[in-house]
Scaffold this motif. Structure first.
Motif, PDB file in Angstrom:
ATOM      1  N   ARG A  49      -9.865   5.376  -2.179  1.00 45.29           N
ATOM      2  CA  ARG A  49      -8.919   4.476  -1.518  1.00 45.29           C
ATOM      3  C   ARG A  49      -9.618   3.382  -0.733  1.00 45.29           C
ATOM      4  O   ARG A  49     -10.784   3.507  -0.360  1.00 45.29           O
ATOM      5  N   ASN A  51       1.020   4.077  -2.848  1.00 51.13           N
ATOM      6  CA  ASN A  51       0.683   5.455  -2.494  1.00 51.13           C
ATOM      7  C   ASN A  51       1.818   6.416  -2.824  1.00 51.13           C
ATOM      8  O   ASN A  51       1.588   7.542  -3.261  1.00 51.13           O
ATOM      9  N   SER A  85       0.833  -1.207   0.000  1.00 55.65           N
ATOM     10  CA  SER A  85       0.000   0.000   0.000  1.00 55.65           C
ATOM     11  C   SER A  85       0.865   1.254   0.000  1.00 55.65           C
ATOM     12  O   SER A  85       0.621   2.205  -0.734  1.00 55.65           O
ATOM     13  N   THR A  93      -4.764   1.969   0.636  1.00 56.19           N
ATOM     14  CA  THR A  93      -4.244   1.914  -0.731  1.00 56.19           C
ATOM     15  C   THR A  93      -5.011   2.870  -1.645  1.00 56.19           C
ATOM     16  O   THR A  93      -6.242   2.821  -1.710  1.00 56.19           O
ATOM     17  N   ILE A  94      -4.277   3.718  -2.351  1.00 55.64           N
ATOM     18  CA  ILE A  94      -4.905   4.641  -3.303  1.00 55.64           C
ATOM     19  C   ILE A  94      -5.157   3.891  -4.613  1.00 55.64           C
ATOM     20  O   ILE A  94      -4.214   3.500  -5.307  1.00 55.64           O
TER      21      ILE A  94
END
Length: 401
Positions: free
Chosen positions: A383, A45, A41, A389-390
């Motif tokens: 997210r 990101n 993540s 997580t984007i």
């Protein structure tokens, strides 16, 4: 228990003489802490911020992309990269070495697939490799892409019919994205020398946990960066939401049904100044739940990026040249990445969001809830809530476009 030093007695085979070795010190070596383990993540990101900065500086207007999707497609390629090519990719894409990266991304993919299975939202992620049909890929590489990325592998014939191959890939992407992403691979991009195309598609459709009522949507002015205004359909609702404030902007979290995913909207305090994005800023936001009067324009964005030059400039130029080393794919060094195309689509309306990827705070009376009025350019992220997580990142400069 503890280690106790014990003298060693050594007897020579030849002479029978005995020698005593005295041990004066012992060192207890502990293995390296694994707290520095690869966090997929965080990696995605960081790439989100890096890519957004590069692309937003180079492109005006609306912008939308899926860093998760880009990271996954490149991770599959990285699985076959060796030597300096792999090092450049690792540094630029914030990967954690071949051993850690693929299982961690696989875990993340399964987690996202699990959210889809709950049925509140639609989230489909598809990876595919399209090799030239008479090209031999190493069994280990094909196994890696299938095991960790669930990748489909379809042979096509670029040599004899590159246009036919292009159509096949585009139809696959269209199917995987609910017909939202058409013509991912543009005409003339493939030729008889093409050996491998990686296609990655992500489709998302979610309803808001608290939907906007269509009858509350009204035309309202949206102030563009240049100072002029356009009229846009402005949605409105007053409900309990999580809100964070800094000097530069307000951040509003709009959860999707099921509460696994949220949209985070970053609205600058000054209408002509979008906030500088960095990870600390996003992760450090302190949210408070309160009643908020939210006004948000309906919008629909589609962006296409050829990412080769951008990624090369970010630190991985070798992958795109004939000096590339992708010998982990084929056993020879004759492959390099011809192009990376990323196409992403998002639609936000009263019910929620459909996304794909191939203000001043006016406190009037004490009884008035705080207002979040997105009537000038803003940034947004979609997210995953459990690990942050984007999946998507975007900029709305003009919702009427």
């Amino acid at each position: 228990g503890m280690w106790v030093a014990k003298d060693l007695e050594i007897t020579s085979k030849d002479t029978g003489n005995k020698t005593t070795l005295q041990i004066t010190d012992l060192q207890w070596k502990t293995p390296k802490e694994t707290s520095m383990a690869f966090d997929p993540s965080e990696s995605i990101n960081q790439l989100s911020i890096d890519l957004y900065k590069k692309l937003s500086a180079a492109n005006d207007g609306n912008l939308f992309l899926s860093p998760y999707s880009i990271s996954t497609a490149l991770a599959m390629t990285y699985g076959g990269a060796r030597s300096e090519t792999a090092e450049q990719m690792e540094n630029t894409l914030h990967f954690g070495g071949q051993g850690a990266t693929h299982p961690a991304l696989s875990h993340l993919r399964k987690n996202l697939n699990g959210i889809q299975k709950k049925g509140h939202i639609q989230l489909s992620i598809a990876n595919s490799l399209w090799p030239q049909k008479d090209y031999t890929f190493l069994p280990d590489y094909l196994a890696l892409t299938q095991e960790f990325y669930g990748s489909e592998i379809v042979s096509v014939d670029y040599k004899a019919d590159s246009e036919g191959a292009r159509r096949k890939i585009n139809i696959w992407v269209e199917d995987e994205t609910n017909d939202r992403i058409k013509d991912l691979i543009p005409e003339d991009m493939l030729d008889p020398l093409t050996r491998l195309v990686l296609a990655n598609a992500i489709y998302f459709k979610g309803d808001w946990a608290s939907q906007f009522k269509p009858e509350h949507t009204r035309p309202a002015p949206f102030k563009l960066a240049g100072g002029t205004s356009v009229e846009v359909p402005m949605m409105s609702q007053t409900e309990d939401f999580r809100l964070a404030r800094t000097d530069a902007f307000q951040a509003l979290e709009l959860p999707y049904e099921g509460d696994d995913l949220s949209m985070l909207i970053l609205l600058p305090s000054e209408s002509d100044k979008l906030p500088e994005l960095d990870l600390e800023m996003i992760t450090g936001l302190e949210f408070n739940e309160m009643e908020v009067m939210v006004q948000l324009p309906k919008f629909k964005l589609e962006s296409t990026f050829m990412l080769g030059d951008t990624l090369a400039a970010m630190g991985m130029p070798l992958a795109f040249t004939e000096q590339a080393d992708f010998s982990g794919m084929t056993g020879t060094r004759d492959l390099f990445i011809g192009a990376i195309v990323h196409k992403a689509f998002v639609e936000v309306n009263e019910e929620g969001t459909e996304a794909t990827a191939a203000t001043g705070v006016g406190m009037k009376l004490t009884s008035m809830p705080p207002q979040f009025t997105a009537n000038h350019p803003f940034l947004f992220l979609i997210r995953e809530n459990s690990n942050g997580t984007i999946l998507f990142i975007g900029r709305v400069a003009d919702p009427s476009k």
